[in-house]
Design a protein around this motif. Structure first.
Motif, PDB file in Angstrom:
ATOM      1  N   ALA A 138      -6.676  27.604   5.793  1.00 13.90           N
ATOM      2  CA  ALA A 138      -5.921  27.561   6.783  1.00 13.90           C
ATOM      3  C   ALA A 138      -6.521  28.283   7.978  1.00 13.90           C
ATOM      4  O   ALA A 138      -6.449  27.867   9.251  1.00 13.90           O
ATOM      5  CB  ALA A 138      -4.516  28.264   6.392  1.00 13.90           C
ATOM      6  N   ARG A 139      -7.103  29.523   7.712  1.00 15.68           N
ATOM      7  CA  ARG A 139      -7.660  30.291   8.848  1.00 15.68           C
ATOM      8  C   ARG A 139      -8.833  29.567   9.525  1.00 15.68           C
ATOM      9  O   ARG A 139      -8.775  29.670  10.804  1.00 15.68           O
ATOM     10  CB  ARG A 139      -8.228  31.545   8.302  1.00 15.68           C
ATOM     11  N   HIS A 140      -9.652  28.857   8.763  1.00 13.12           N
ATOM     12  CA  HIS A 140     -10.905  28.291   9.189  1.00 13.12           C
ATOM     13  C   HIS A 140     -10.544  26.912   9.967  1.00 13.12           C
ATOM     14  O   HIS A 140     -11.162  26.632  10.945  1.00 13.12           O
ATOM     15  CB  HIS A 140     -11.849  28.135   8.305  1.00 13.12           C
ATOM     16  N   ILE A 141      -9.327  26.296   9.320  1.00 13.86           N
ATOM     17  CA  ILE A 141      -8.980  24.892   9.943  1.00 13.86           C
ATOM     18  C   ILE A 141      -8.377  25.324  11.588  1.00 13.86           C
ATOM     19  O   ILE A 141      -8.607  24.777  12.615  1.00 13.86           O
ATOM     20  CB  ILE A 141      -7.875  24.305   9.249  1.00 13.86           C
ATOM     21  N   ILE A 175      -0.884  23.089  11.039  1.00 16.50           N
ATOM     22  CA  ILE A 175      -1.017  23.423   9.686  1.00 16.50           C
ATOM     23  C   ILE A 175       0.296  24.091   8.944  1.00 16.50           C
ATOM     24  O   ILE A 175       0.847  24.776   9.700  1.00 16.50           O
ATOM     25  CB  ILE A 175      -2.007  24.782   9.689  1.00 16.50           C
ATOM     26  N   THR A 176       0.614  23.805   7.633  1.00 16.19           N
ATOM     27  CA  THR A 176       1.391  24.531   6.939  1.00 16.19           C
ATOM     28  C   THR A 176       1.076  24.959   5.493  1.00 16.19           C
ATOM     29  O   THR A 176       0.308  24.094   4.837  1.00 16.19           O
ATOM     30  CB  THR A 176       2.695  23.480   6.689  1.00 16.19           C
ATOM     31  N   ASN A 228      -0.375  30.170  14.821  1.00 17.66           N
ATOM     32  CA  ASN A 228       0.364  28.753  14.743  1.00 17.66           C
ATOM     33  C   ASN A 228       0.199  28.180  13.417  1.00 17.66           C
ATOM     34  O   ASN A 228      -0.253  27.152  13.296  1.00 17.66           O
ATOM     35  CB  ASN A 228      -0.194  27.988  15.849  1.00 17.66           C
ATOM     36  N   ILE A 229       0.215  29.037  12.416  1.00 17.71           N
ATOM     37  CA  ILE A 229       0.136  28.674  11.174  1.00 17.71           C
ATOM     38  C   ILE A 229       1.550  28.716  10.460  1.00 17.71           C
ATOM     39  O   ILE A 229       1.963  29.860  10.292  1.00 17.71           O
ATOM     40  CB  ILE A 229      -0.958  29.564  10.188  1.00 17.71           C
ATOM     41  N   ASN A 230       2.132  27.613  10.165  1.00 21.16           N
ATOM     42  CA  ASN A 230       3.451  27.495   9.419  1.00 21.16           C
ATOM     43  C   ASN A 230       3.540  27.933   8.052  1.00 21.16           C
ATOM     44  O   ASN A 230       2.547  27.592   7.286  1.00 21.16           O
ATOM     45  CB  ASN A 230       4.036  26.103   9.548  1.00 21.16           C
ATOM     46  N   LEU A 231       4.284  29.031   7.567  1.00 14.27           N
ATOM     47  CA  LEU A 231       4.206  29.454   6.166  1.00 14.27           C
ATOM     48  C   LEU A 231       5.654  28.878   5.891  1.00 14.27           C
ATOM     49  O   LEU A 231       6.780  29.123   6.288  1.00 14.27           O
ATOM     50  CB  LEU A 231       4.437  30.958   6.065  1.00 14.27           C
TER      51      LEU A 231
END
Length: 461
Positions: free
Chosen positions: A35-38, A46-47, A87-90
């Protein structure tokens, strides 16, 4: 105006290409690294989905929560605001099934979620082997945060625990229980602790260290059954020799296996793990697998098909991130390495050190008089080319050993330069001189200059 529908179609296609929905199932080191590298490489949606915890935490630190050295909050490498900021959805949820034809994820709650690309990072599960009584209250493994919570409950006010299985999770659990003054009996079916991974000298050294810490280590002892107290709780275990040992807790630490339950009956090809190619892609387009759950179809000669170690998951996460954003990248893990801790003894391994030395190889072994520090180097008999090293109680630099092994350096070359690899701080005693003296005794024709003692060593020995 006539061209407007075509223009809109093109724009929608471009938007879909540049703004894909990427879903990652699993918030361990593999999934979170992906997720971090995407995010570093793209603006894709990203979810990350996990039913275990709201946020990523260091799984290797679970033992320190139990021992009181850390809190759960201390184990989270990133602040809770990090995910919104990037902006990474959890999403906290358990996945029930995946429709690979429609690219749809179905949750236990009944909700659904669509994806364009899917990364499976579902981790491992604790092994069970069908022992009678293995599902009694007070019997458990240790892998997830929920396991830690259960262990906290199951070990309240107990006097004696049994641990089954001679691996890293087992020795961690022994240290955890020992920290609370719980008597620990440790059953292993082998002759020595972890001797399916360690040569005899190193395995024997760890046996002695466990005894020193008061662990009741029982070698070549196998479990027959776990006995019920009549109320659904464990009261004792029975070994195959007929011995009954009373206890109130049984830790099943006989290894882990890839968690593939979610896809086992699906179109995704599996063996022990989810089968992936050199790009970490499954047989299903746009579906990838990384971390403990992944099994390489064609692993490199020096690596295993399944590697349940945190740094392999991290490397897989970084590699798959590049591929899913259009920068197709092959997974190349490099030289094997690993590290662990057995109570007070730190362990490092670089390259290949098998329990039994291959016929074309030999070993150089040094052990300190205190029996808590040792070094074993495996090398080719004909060329002295070093294949790997085990280090116990001595810390060496990863980058130095990685360089030596990649350059195929010889035993005498490495022994002469051992101080370059030393990682211990200034006030630690250095052991390179003793190791070099031992080498000179065994290889007088290739003797090296012995490292002279430093100022502090002259004073303190």
């Amino acid at each position: 105006m006539k061209n407007q529908p075509a223009n809109i179609t093109v724009l929608l296609a471009l938007y879909k290409f540049y703004m894909q929905k990427i879903v990652i199932i699993g918030n361990g080191i593999a999934g979170i690294t992906a997720a971090r590298h995407i995010r570093k490489l793209s603006d894709h949606e990203i979810t990350v989905i996990s039913g275990e915890t709201d946020h990523f935490f260091s799984r290797t630190a679970l033992m320190y929560i139990y021992m009181g050295h850390m809190t759960y909050e201390n184990t989270k490498p990133y602040e809770d605001w990090f995910w919104d900021k990037n902006n990474i959805n959890l999403k906290r949820a358990w996945v029930k099934s995946i429709d690979f034809d429609d690219k749809k994820i179905k949750f236990e709650s009944g909700e659904t979620q669509m994806y364009d690309k899917l990364i499976l990072a579902t981790g491992s599960q604790s092994n069970k082997f069908g022992w009678p009584g293995q599902d009694l209250e007070g019997v458990q493994g240790l892998y997830s945060y929920q396991d830690l919570e259960l262990m906290e409950k199951n070990t309240q006010n107990i006097d004696r625990a049994i641990i089954l299985g001679g691996g890293l999770i087992g020795v961690e659990m022994a240290e955890m229980l020992h920290s609370r003054h719980i008597t620990v009996t440790y059953l292993i079916r082998e002759k020595h602790f972890w001797d399916n991974m360690l040569p005899k000298e190193e395995a024997t050294l760890i046996d002695g260290h466990l005894y020193k810490h008061g662990i009741d280590l029982r070698q070549e002892t196998e479990l027959e059954e776990i006995l019920d107290d009549g109320n659904g709780k464990v009261k004792a275990i029975k070994t195959k020799s007929g011995e009954v040992i009373e206890c109130q807790f049984v830790g099943l630490t006989v290894g882990v296996h890839p968690n593939i339950d979610l896809v086992k009956e699906s179109k995704v090809e599996t063996d022990r793990g989810i089968l992936v190619d050199e790009y970490l892609q499954t047989n299903i387009p746009d579906v990838y697998a990384i971390g403990d759950c992944a099994q390489l179809r064609n692993p490199p000669n020096h690596r295993r098909a399944i590697e349940a170690v945190w740094y392999a998951g991290r490397m897989m996460g970084e590699t798959v991130a590049r591929t899913v954003v259009g920068k197709k990248t092959e997974y190349k893990p490099g030289i094997w390495f690993n590290s662990a801790k057995f109570f007070d003894i730190e362990y490092q391994n670089y390259g290949t050190v098998l329990p039994q030395c291959p016929d074309d190889s030999s070993s150089f072994y040094w052990e300190c008089d205190d029996h808590e520090k040792c070094m074993k180097i495996i090398y080719k008999k004909d060329s002295l080319e070093v294949q790997g090293v085990n280090l116990f109680g001595i810390r060496n630099r990863h980058e130095v050993w990685d360089k030596w092994l990649n350059e195929k350096r010889s035993l005498d070359y490495i022994i002469a330069r051992l101080p370059e690899a030393n990682f211990d701080p200034e006030f630690y005693k250095h052991w390179e001189g003793e190791i070099q003296e031992k080498f000179n005794e065994e290889f007088p024709e290739k003797s090296v200059e012995v490292r002279k003692k430093g100022f502090l060593e002259k004073i303190f020995g």
